[in-house]
Every structure is written in C-alpha cells, then in structure tokens.
Design a protein around this motif. Structure first.
Motif, PDB file in Angstrom:
ATOM      1  N   ASP A  90      14.118  49.995  30.157  1.00 46.59           N
ATOM      2  CA  ASP A  90      14.357  48.854  29.280  1.00 46.59           C
ATOM      3  C   ASP A  90      13.091  48.400  28.572  1.00 46.59           C
ATOM      4  O   ASP A  90      13.100  48.078  27.396  1.00 46.59           O
ATOM      5  N   THR A  94      12.584  48.444  24.638  1.00 44.08           N
ATOM      6  CA  THR A  94      12.334  47.193  23.921  1.00 44.08           C
ATOM      7  C   THR A  94      11.130  47.346  23.014  1.00 44.08           C
ATOM      8  O   THR A  94      11.137  46.951  21.849  1.00 44.08           O
ATOM      9  N   ARG A  97      11.991  49.453  20.018  1.00 44.44           N
ATOM     10  CA  ARG A  97      12.757  48.701  19.013  1.00 44.44           C
ATOM     11  C   ARG A  97      11.840  47.765  18.244  1.00 44.44           C
ATOM     12  O   ARG A  97      11.951  47.611  17.033  1.00 44.44           O
ATOM     13  N   ARG A  98      10.917  47.165  19.009  1.00 48.03           N
ATOM     14  CA  ARG A  98      10.024  46.193  18.408  1.00 48.03           C
ATOM     15  C   ARG A  98       9.118  46.848  17.364  1.00 48.03           C
ATOM     16  O   ARG A  98       8.917  46.327  16.277  1.00 48.03           O
ATOM     17  N   PHE A 103      16.170  45.804  12.189  1.00 49.25           N
ATOM     18  CA  PHE A 103      17.613  45.577  12.226  1.00 49.25           C
ATOM     19  C   PHE A 103      18.047  44.592  11.170  1.00 49.25           C
ATOM     20  O   PHE A 103      17.387  43.590  10.930  1.00 49.25           O
ATOM     21  N   GLU A 118       8.681  32.176   9.155  1.00 45.42           N
ATOM     22  CA  GLU A 118       8.513  32.483  10.575  1.00 45.42           C
ATOM     23  C   GLU A 118       9.542  33.509  11.043  1.00 45.42           C
ATOM     24  O   GLU A 118       9.249  34.360  11.877  1.00 45.42           O
ATOM     25  N   LEU A 122       8.892  37.163  12.666  1.00 45.43           N
ATOM     26  CA  LEU A 122       9.315  37.118  14.075  1.00 45.43           C
ATOM     27  C   LEU A 122       8.989  38.379  14.885  1.00 45.43           C
ATOM     28  O   LEU A 122       8.378  38.272  15.952  1.00 45.43           O
ATOM     29  N   PRO A 123       9.351  39.589  14.387  1.00 46.11           N
ATOM     30  CA  PRO A 123       9.057  40.776  15.209  1.00 46.11           C
ATOM     31  C   PRO A 123       7.563  40.946  15.478  1.00 46.11           C
ATOM     32  O   PRO A 123       7.161  41.269  16.590  1.00 46.11           O
ATOM     33  N   SER A 125       5.386  38.518  15.549  1.00 45.32           N
ATOM     34  CA  SER A 125       4.993  37.470  16.482  1.00 45.32           C
ATOM     35  C   SER A 125       5.346  37.858  17.909  1.00 45.32           C
ATOM     36  O   SER A 125       4.569  37.653  18.835  1.00 45.32           O
ATOM     37  N   ILE A 126       6.550  38.417  18.063  1.00 41.49           N
ATOM     38  CA  ILE A 126       6.965  38.831  19.399  1.00 41.49           C
ATOM     39  C   ILE A 126       5.996  39.866  19.947  1.00 41.49           C
ATOM     40  O   ILE A 126       5.638  39.848  21.125  1.00 41.49           O
ATOM     41  N   ALA A 127       5.567  40.759  19.058  1.00 39.16           N
ATOM     42  CA  ALA A 127       4.647  41.809  19.494  1.00 39.16           C
ATOM     43  C   ALA A 127       3.240  41.288  19.656  1.00 39.16           C
ATOM     44  O   ALA A 127       2.377  41.964  20.186  1.00 39.16           O
ATOM     45  N   ARG A 168      12.667  40.465   7.274  1.00 41.76           N
ATOM     46  CA  ARG A 168      12.280  40.537   8.676  1.00 41.76           C
ATOM     47  C   ARG A 168      12.317  41.994   9.167  1.00 41.76           C
ATOM     48  O   ARG A 168      11.423  42.452   9.871  1.00 41.76           O
TER      49      ARG A 168
END
Ligand SMILES: Nc1ncnc2c1ncn2[C@@H]1O[C@H](COP(=O)(O)OP(=O)(O)OP(=O)(O)O)[C@@H](O)[C@H]1O
Ligand SMILES: [Mg+2]
Lengths: 263, 848
Positions: A90, A94, A97-98, A103, A118, A122-123, A125-127, A168
């Motif tokens: 997983d 993840t 995908r990131r 998507f 923002e 987002l992607p 920022s998540i990374a 995004r």
C-alpha cells in the motif's frame, strides 16, 4: 471465437507509459461472480491521448482503477513506466500514485477547505515537494484560472471546478493522467474547454492521458480509442472522429451478443 | 413513520452507541451517587448500631466538654455509677472511659496522621474486643493495643509505648496484649486504640478523677428500656443525663447522615456536571446525524411527511435512545455504587461488612434524567430538521456553513447575564447569603452556557492559532482546516471539555491564590526563620517543655526565641483566644505585630494586652478590667487591659502571663519561633535547636517553607480532590470528540478516498485526523482555562477583603490541563483515524 484475439498491441517506437498484460479481475465469488476484466492486454504510449469507451458495465472504470494502482488485479501485470505495480504494498502504491499518476474524477473531488490554488498544489503538498512554479503558472494560464485561485470550490462553477481538478492532475507532471468521465457532469461548453485543455497538454506538454468516456465527441479529441465490452478489448481505433467512433460503437453493439454466446 | 425511525436507527448503530455513551455516563453517575450515599449511610448506621450493643440505657455527662471542642472533659461521677449499680432494675453495668491521646511510634513520631488515637479502659464491655495475642492490662503500667496500632506504630507485644494526653505527661507503658474487633477487624473506622486499666484511662482522660465517659446499663428481664430510663433518671447526679440506647444510636445516625449527605451532594454534583456536558454531546450528535440525512428528510417532506412527523420521528429516536441508554446507565450506576461502597467501607471505615442500600430514587432519577436530557437535547436539532424545505432533496448536498451571528449574539447576551449574576452575588447585593450564593452559582452556570454558545464564533481565530503549531506538516494543516470547517460542531464538541476544565481551573486558581496570599503575608510579616511545632493533625496538640526555651535562647546564632501557649478561654462571658508568652515584645516583633496604644513594659500578672477589634467586641479599653476563666481553671481571674495591639491575624488575641498556663487547655507551649541572628548559619542553628529538642519527639523544627507547606497542606488535598473532576471531564470529552470525528470521517469518506487516490499515505491520513482531534481538544482546554482563570480571578477579587490578596495562576496545573487535552485528542483520534486511513478508496470515490 472472433473476439478472442484482440487487436495486436501496437509495437511503436514510442515508449509506453502504461502497459497492461493479460490482466484479469473478478468481483465476488461462486454464482455471484462477475468477471470485470478478462485477459486484457493493452499499452498506452507516452505522450498520447487515449480514450476508453464501451457500454455501461463493460469494465472501463475497473481497467482504469487497475492501471492506476487503485484496484488490485487477479492475474496479469501492470507497468507504470518501468515499474511493475502488481506486487507493490500500500505504501509504495500510494507513493507511486502520488508521484507518477494524476487523476481527474467525474465528481471534481476538490477539497472544500482549500482554495483553488491550494487544491492545485495538493499532490505536491502531500508529497512535501515544491512544484515547479513556471510549470504550474503555465497550466493555470492555459486553464484560464488565474482569476479564480483564491476561491474556495463552493464559489466555483462545475466547469471551473473541473478545470481546477485538471490543473491539480497535471501540476506534478505525472507519467500518466487517468480521467474517468471527466466531462460527465459538465455542459457542452465546459466539456469543450476541459477536452481542449487535455488535448493541448498532450500536444504542447507531451502529457500522457487515458480517459474513460461515454461521449463520442469527447472521444474524438483523443489520438486513439480503445473499446471494451464485457471485460475485453473489442476494438482499437486510431485517429478517431466522432463519426468513426459512432460507427464503431454501432458495429460492436451488434457483436456483443456474440461475445455473450462465446461464454 | 415509527418503523422508518427504527430502521434508520438500526442502520446507524455505531453512531447511536457513541451518543448513548454520554447518556449512560450521566445517568450512571447519578445512580451511583444515590446508591453510594444510601449504602454508606446504611453501613455507617450498622457501625453505630455496634456501639453499646446489649445495653438499654446510657448515662453520659451533660456537658462532656467544658468549652468548645477538644477541651478538658467532664464525666459521669462515681456516685452516679453507684446509684445505677444500686438500682434493682439494672442487671448489668459497663463503664467507658475514652478520649484522644498521643502515642509515640517506633519512629519517634506521633502515631496516626488523620485518624485519631484513642485511649480506652479495657474493662469497657460496650465494645467487643477480641484478644489476639498476650493478655489484658493488669497494672497501670500495662496496655493492650489494637492490631491497627501495631501496624501504624511499628511497635508490638513486649515493646514499650510512650503516650500522653492533655492531662498527663509522657509515660511509658508495656504492651502486654494485642486485640482486634468482632468480624476480624483491625480497627473501628481506622482509628488506633490503646486499652489501659480503668484507673490509668481515668488518669489520661480526666486527670485522675473517678469519673466515666459513659455508663451503659442493661435492664433486668421484664423491664423495658424506657422503664429503666424512667427509674434511673431520678437517681443520677445533676452532672449526668440518661437516654435509651436507641435514642443514642438515632442521634449518632443523624450526625452521620450529615456527613454522608455531603458526600452524596458532592457525587451528585459530579453526576449533574456529567449530565450537563452530555447535553452538548447529544445535541451535537443529533445535529450531525440530521445534517447527514438532509436529503433523506427533504425527500420525506417532498413525498408528504408533515413537519410534525419529522419532529416526532427525531424525538422518538431520542426517547428510545435515552431509554435504552439510561437503563444501561442506571444498571452500571447501581453496580458502581455498590462496588464503591465496599471499597469505601473496607478501606476508609474498616467495617466488618457493608450494607447495600438501593433507594428506589436511584434508578428512577437515572431514567428520568437520561430520557429527559436526551429528548431535550434532540429538540433543537429536531425542529431544525423539520424546517428543511423539500427542494433540498433536489439540491447538491454541499453547502456553505450556516451563519453563526444569531448564536454568537445569543451567547454574548447569555454570558453577560451570567457575569452580572456572578458580580451581584459576589458583591453581596442581595440580602440573604443564600441568594447571593445562588446568584453567583447560577451566574457561573449561565456563563458556561454563554461561553459555550460563543465557542462557535471563537473557534475560527483560536483554532487557526492552535493549528499554526502544525503548520510544518501538510497533513496537520489539513486537519486544522477540518477542525475549523464546521465551527458549530467543533465548538459544541470542545465545550464538553471546556466545562470540566473551567471548573478545575477556577477552583485550582482560587485555592492557589489563597495559598499564595497566605504565603505572601507570612513572608512579609514573619521575621523568625524557624518554627517549633507539632503536626497539625495530631489528636492532642503537640507541646514541649518550656524549660528548654532558655537553652534555645542560649544557643549560638539564636537572636531571639519566643514560645507560645494557647487557650480558648471565657473572657467576660465570651469565648476568646488567649495566648501566653514570656516575651510578648519579642513575639510581636517576630510576628510583625504592633502596639497601637498603651505600653507592654512589664506585662504584670494581673495585666493583659489585646488586639483592637477583640477589645472593641467586649467594649473595653485601656485601664478597664476583664475577668477570664481558662479551660482548666476553676475560678475567674481579673486582668487590667494595659495595651492594645494593632489587628494582625498572626497576633490577634489576649495575652497573659505564662504563670496561668497551668490552667490552659495545653499547659505547655505548642509553638515557638526562633529568630536566627544576622550572619549566622541557619542550617547550623536548626541543627543545634534540634539537638536541644531531641527528647521532644512531638515537635519538630521547621523553616519557612516547611512550616508553610504544613499549614497549607489542606489546600493541596483540596486541589488534588478537585482534579477528579478533570478525569470525569476527560472521559466525557473523549467520547464527544470520538463521536464528532467518527461522524466527520463518515461524512468525508469521498474526500478521504480522493486524498488517498492522489497519493496521501495512511500515515498522513492518520495524522490529519489526529491533528483535528487534538486541535478540538486543545481548543476546549484553552477556552476552559481562559474561562476558569477569569472566574477564579473574579472570586479572588471578591475575597480580597477576606485576606485573599494575591492572584496566583496554577501554572503547573494549567500546563497539565493542556497535556490532558492533548491526551484526550490522541485517545479520541485512535478509532476515527484508523477508520479514515482504512477507507476503501474505490468505494469512496465511486460513492455518490
Ligand atoms: N466493487 C465491485 N464489486 C462487485 N462488482 C463490481 C465492482 N466494481 C465493478 N463491478 C462490476 O464489474 C463490472 C465492470 O464495472 P465497471 O465499473 O468497470 O464498468 P464501467 O464500464 O465503468 O461502467 P460505467 O460506464 O457504468 O461506469 C460491472 O458488471 C460491475 O457490476
Ligand atoms: Mg465507470
């Protein structure tokens, strides 16, 4: 079994961004089992815009989810670039995908707490990564979102929201963008804007896009259309036009019962 | 409609269970409080029933104490005893001689901290004592001790125990026996006991007079208790009175009931706070559930359900939930009450057995409160639900937040009303004290509600502020944004924690301020470095030999040393504090006292000095004469007032020459102050004073800090006790936060699926939910601490005139409350975070 031999995969010079080989996916078990994908092999070339079409329940979303690492396959292999995703856990999925996949969903799926800008970032920022500002600025300009960056999703129209979702998806320059009926909730004008942007991102930026759609005129924006029926690839159309897509659909709609008999 | 309600409830089991937990907790607390109170009372009553078993009539002195509490005792005279024994109606007589004494344990310290040490006469048959080891005391130098005494003192059979009372000097006794009580108990209610011969017990309790604490008489067959009472009453002396044993036990029970009632009110208060807090929880849950069912309700309205039907269906759900939860709560409460009773009875009262009493009010109150509170809390959400227009069914669900202006304005008004109540009450505007207290208390409650309503408005800036702590983490940022997403919801959830934290902060602030005020006054007014005193908790005030004072004054580095004798005497017919010291001038200097008028030069034997307000109280001035009778004195003495002292809490009272100390309650000094000479080493002086006092184990030498710690120890206990409330608040808050988070996670399934799809890791998802949780909890704590400090400050201001001059913030405790909030947030986040991180991505994104 006329349909048992899907069109031979195109052996092209271009590197393939996504490769599926002999993918099987079934849901449920026993009597209630539904085979959503049966032995699907397909390649999506890098820098190409591919549409996936087919009747409802034919396995389009399932194929896309399997390719994107959102769903697991029962058998077969899926490569994103050079990475085999079937065996990944997983955490690695993840991360994949990131970093490698973008998507676009039918429901826009923006975070209501964040502004448009923002949401676009987002992607990244998540990374915890810093996106390339020039690139992001270019996408925003192309999508004509500069005026809307500080707005929250609730303050945007559906078309604008979907454009934010497109931005995004592209902001991190993913290996491939998957779009499941991105124009499904939009009117003709907004659909046109989104489709033209997807087209441009392929032509101008060399982006790879795989898009599921029910709309022949949307499919006509693609370089290639792959037709699914009953979990199998039944047709592979290059340089489609709206008319040729409609023709092909008519053609295999008549052949579907055959596939049913073949079972 | 009902069927639809039931089906709906079945589909939302998890939510309902969470909601009902709050109701369960509240009603359980109420039931437990009632059961515990009733059971402890029953158990204590049984205990009183143990005393003087078998006897019919008791004869006691009319006035066992001369004056006040703890003063010299009077007893039933020997003549009265003879008369009772001579009566033809009496079959058996038993005599009791008992009072508190001090015994020195193996460690040289006075035995027993809070429970008293009692002297009794072994011949007393009114209590069943079972000899376990050795034998009964036969001579005055022998003693049998209770098993509890052996445990507490570290002494045993064959050892010598030193003991003394107000009437006797320290004497050594040989322990010849160890005993317990019926039912294998080691003590009666935790007290330690030493059993002497009757004459020795009389020496200890009555200074050797042949009198008795009580005489119990049993009637011959055929004579009833009342008949015996009637026949004894004319025979007994004027110093004594007779009553039936039943009347005695009833009196005792009534006295005990007062104590148990206080415990009961305390627990009920806790229960009511839990209920008050659960109102917020329940209302919140119903609001969230209804928000989630917006479309469903609108659809029902569209197909023809009336507004009344919608309200009824929500209320039906609430009553069902309330009923089930309060039945469970009542059951748990009764069980907990029973369990607590046996813990209290075994550990604190040391009874042989416990009597469980379940008053019918317990389950009834639990049910009434549980159902009532649930239905009331659901009322607002129900009415709101009924206002959902049918078109809502066709619209997109996602909508901007409802404005909170109305709530905020209401909150402001309510807060102001409550604050006014507090101010009025604290300033004693009303005539009756009770009304003032009520105004302040109700005001405080109203302020809670007001601030709770304001929380929605406060949540935006405060949550943003708190959330900035997590700005470094993107997941943390998302969590913070989620926490401020629905201000009403966050606010109500945080309010649950706020209430508890407010209460503990306010109380802790007040107690700390009182402590600080004491310490400050002490530091500024008291010149002496060292204090010679005994423990404040000992049964008999600890004293020491005044002859040692000369040695102390002669010790190197001692600038001055002043001893103090103390008595509660009758001065001109009123009860007054009387002190004696050989060096009044020195004592005043060390205590920071001042002479306001007159002169202290050579306070003669027939002269006295007194503080101004005490003199005013008796209407005397310089040159006037007062007459004083001391605790042990038999006759009055005349004193001329020669000096008036400025009022000062540390020096207030009447001062006489120490030659009267023999007539004082404690004929020896109880306290001494030592001023260390400038430049002398305090530690060295302490050591030499300790050496001088080596043979006085009852007292110890303390510096400022130690002395203050001893004086303020009760405040520390009170502060600790109040923290229990915090624990309760934390439990309720955890439930509330879990509730909100679980529902929020459910609502945001789709969003979570998207985030996971575009690459958010499980760890990040968990962090996001945890941050949301901790932020909400911290927000609650912040509000509670703020409100609590304000309330504490308000009360402190009101008490400035009563000596609470400094405002002190309990910083360590407040830091701990923030820690507790973080803990609440972390614990509450576990389940929702796991749920969020395990969200099925495919299911979530394709879910319509
Ligand atoms: N989670 C699932 N559990 C059981 N069956 C599923 C699941 N997901 C898809 N299926 C089944 O697999 C088949 C393919 O579904 P899929 O969603 O891929 O179709 P689709 O081509 O995307 O259709 P549509 O155009 O309606 O979106 C369908 O028969 C569907 O019922
Ligand atoms: Mg689909």
């Amino acid at each position: 079994m006329p349909l048992a031999n899907p069109p031979a995969p195109q052996i092209t010079r271009t590197r393939s961004a996504v490769t599926a080989s002999n993918v099987w996916r079934a849901y449920g078990s026993g009597e209630a089992q539904v085979v959503a994908l049966r032995d699907v092999s397909v390649q999506f070339a890098s820098g190409a815009f591919t549409a996936i079409m087919g009747p409802s329940g034919s396995g389009k979303s399932t194929l896309m989810h399997c390719l994107a690492g959102l769903d697991t396959t029962d058998r077969g292999s899926v490569l994103i670039g050079d990475t085999e995703i079937s065996g990944l856990n997983d955490k690695d999925l993840t991360k994949l995908r990131r970093d490698k996949i973008g998507f676009i969903f039918q429901q826009f799926n923006l975070l209501p707490t964040l502004t448009a800008e923002e949401n676009i970032l987002l992607p990244a920022s998540i990374a915890g990564a810093k996106p390339d500002p020039d690139w992001v600025a270019r996408i925003i300009a192309t999508l004509d979102l500069s005026e809307r960056l500080t707005h929250k999703p609730t303050e945007l129209s559906g078309g604008q929201q979907q454009r934010v979702a497109c931005a995004r998806a592209l902001a991190t320059r993913p290996e491939v963008v998957f779009a499941d009926e991105p124009t499904g909730n939009l009117d003709t004008r907004s659909s046109g804007e989104v489709l033209r942007f997807l087209r441009r991102s392929v032509d101008d930026f060399g982006q790879t896009i795989v898009m599921v759609t029910h709309d022949p005129s949307a499919a006509a924006h693609a370089d290639r259309v792959v037709f699914l029926a009953d979990g199998q690839i039944v047709e592979d159309l290059h340089r489609p036009t709206a008319d040729s897509v409609i023709d092909t659909m008519r053609g295999f709609e008549n052949r579907v019962p055959l596939a049913g008999e073949a079972r | 409609m009902l069927r639809a309600t039931l089906k709906g409830m079945a589909a939302r089991k998890a939510r309902l269970i969470l909601t009902s937990l709050a109701v369960v907790l509240g009603s359980a607390f109420i039931a437990a409080a009632l059961v515990l109170t009733a059971s402890i009372r029953a158990t204590v009553d049984d205990l009183s029933g143990d005393s003087y078993t078998g006897s019919d009539v008791l004869v006691q002195p009319v006035e066992p104490e001369n004056r006040g509490d703890r003063l010299v005792r009077d007893g039933v005279s020997a003549q009265t005893l003879d008369a009772i024994e001579a009566s033809g109606d009496v079959a058996e007589v038993s005599t009791t001689v008992t009072w508190m004494i001090n015994a020195i344990g193996d460690d040289g310290k006075i035995v027993g901290a809070l429970a008293p040490t009692m002297a009794v006469n072994w011949g007393d048959e009114s209590v069943e004592r079972e000899l376990r080891d050795g034998r009964a005391p036969e001579t005055d130098g022998e003693v049998a001790v209770s098993a509890q005494f052996v445990t507490d003192s570290g002494l045993g059979l064959g050892d010598t125990v030193n003991a003394y009372s107000l009437a006797t000097d320290e004497t050594g006794y040989e322990i010849v026996g160890v005993y317990g009580y019926s039912g294998g108990r080691n003590s009666l209610s935790g007290a330690t006991e030493l059993a002497f011969t009757t004459t020795e017990a009389q020496r200890l309790v009555f200074g050797g007079e042949d009198v008795y604490t009580a005489v119990a008489a049993t009637a011959v067959d055929g004579v009833s208790a009342t008949e015996l009472l009637a026949s004894l009453e004319p025979a007994i002396g004027a110093e004594s009175e007779a009553l039936t044993r039943q009347a005695y036990v009833d009196d005792l029970n009534a006295e005990n009931a007062e104590v148990t009632n206080v415990i009961g009110y305390f627990l009920l208060g806790f229960g009511l706070i839990a209920v008050f807090v659960s109102v917020f929880l329940i209302a919140n849950t119903f609001s969230i559930v209804i928000a989630g069912r917006l479309k469903e309700i609108a659809m029902m309205r569209a197909i023809g359900a009336s507004r009344g039907q919608i309200i009824r269906s929500v209320l039906a759900e609430a009553s069902l939930l309330g009923a089930v939860a309060s039945v469970v709560g009542a059951g748990i409460g009764v069980a907990a009450g029973a369990g607590l009773t046996s813990i209290v009875a075994n550990n604190l009262l040391d009874t042989a057995g416990t009597s469980l009493a379940i008053p019918w009010t317990a389950p009834l109150a639990a049910l009434a409160v549980g159902i009532g509170v649930t239905v009331l809390s659901a009322l607002v959400p129900a009415v709101r639900a009924s206002k959902i227009p049918p078109v809502e069914a066709m619209r997109e669900a996602a909508k901007a937040d409802k404005p909170i202006v109305a709530v905020t304005v209401t909150g402001l008004i309510i807060t102001l009303v409550g604050a006014t109540g507090i101010v009025l009450g604290l300033n004693e505007v009303f005539e009756a004290d009770r009304t003032n207290l009520l105004a302040a208390a109700v005001g405080a409650g109203v302020v809670f509600v007001g601030v709770a309503l304001l929380t929605a408005w406060l949540s935006k800036p405060l949550v943003a502020l708190l959330g900035s702590v997590w700005a470094w983490s993107f997941a943390g940022r998302l969590g913070r944004l989620n926490a401020s997403r629905n201000p009403r919801r966050t606010a109500v959830t945080a309010a649950a924690l706020m209430i508890g934290v407010t209460l503990v902060t306010a109380t802790a602030t007040l107690l700390t301020s009182v402590k600080e005020s004491l310490a400050e006054r002490f530091e500024t007014s008291i010149q002496a470095e060292l204090f010679i005193t005994g423990p404040v908790t000992s049964s008999v005030p600890a004293t020491f030999d005044p002859a040692l004072m000369d040695d102390i004054r002669d010790a190197d580095g001692v600038a001055a040393a002043v001893e103090l004798y103390y008595d509660l005497a009758q001065v001109d017919g009123t009860e007054q504090y009387v002190n004696a010291t050989s060096d009044l001038q020195g004592g005043l200097e060390l205590f920071g006292g001042e002479v306001a008028d007159g002169s202290l030069d050579g306070l003669g034997e027939a002269e006295t000095a007194v503080n101004e307000s005490a003199a005013e109280q008796l209407g005397v001035g310089i040159g006037d004469t007062v007459s004083a009778t001391f605790s042990r004195g038999t006759e009055a003495h005349e004193f001329t007032v020669v000096a008036l002292l400025a009022d000062n809490e540390d020096t207030d009272g009447w001062y006489v020459d120490p030659s009267y100390a023999g007539e004082f309650y404690t004929p020896k000094p109880t306290t001494a102050l030592v001023d260390v000479a400038d430049g002398a080493d305090v530690d060295a002086v302490t050591a030499s004073v300790e050496d001088i006092l080596a043979d006085e184990p009852a007292v110890s030498v303390q510096n400022h800090e130690e002395y203050l710690a001893q004086v303020t120890v009760f405040f520390d206990y009170a502060i600790i006790a109040i923290q229990l409330l915090l624990a309760l608040a934390m439990i309720v808050a955890v439930i509330g936060v879990i509730n909100t988070l679980v529902l929020s996670v459910l609502e945001r399934t789709r969003e979570l699926g998207m985030l996971r799809a575009i690459g958010m890791t499980r760890g990040q998802t968990t962090r996001m939910v945890t941050v949301e949780s901790v932020t909400i909890a911290l927000f609650g704590a912040l509000l509670g601490i703020g409100t609590g400090l304000l309330l504490g400050w308000a009360v402190q201001q009101a008490l400035v005139s009563k000596g609470v001059e400094s405002f002190a913030v309990p910083t360590a405790l407040i830091a701990a409350y923030f820690g507790a909030a973080v803990l609440v947030g972390l614990v509450a986040a576990i389940a929702p975070a796991v749920r969020a991180s395990k969200v099925n991505i495919l299911g979530a994104i394709s879910y319509q």
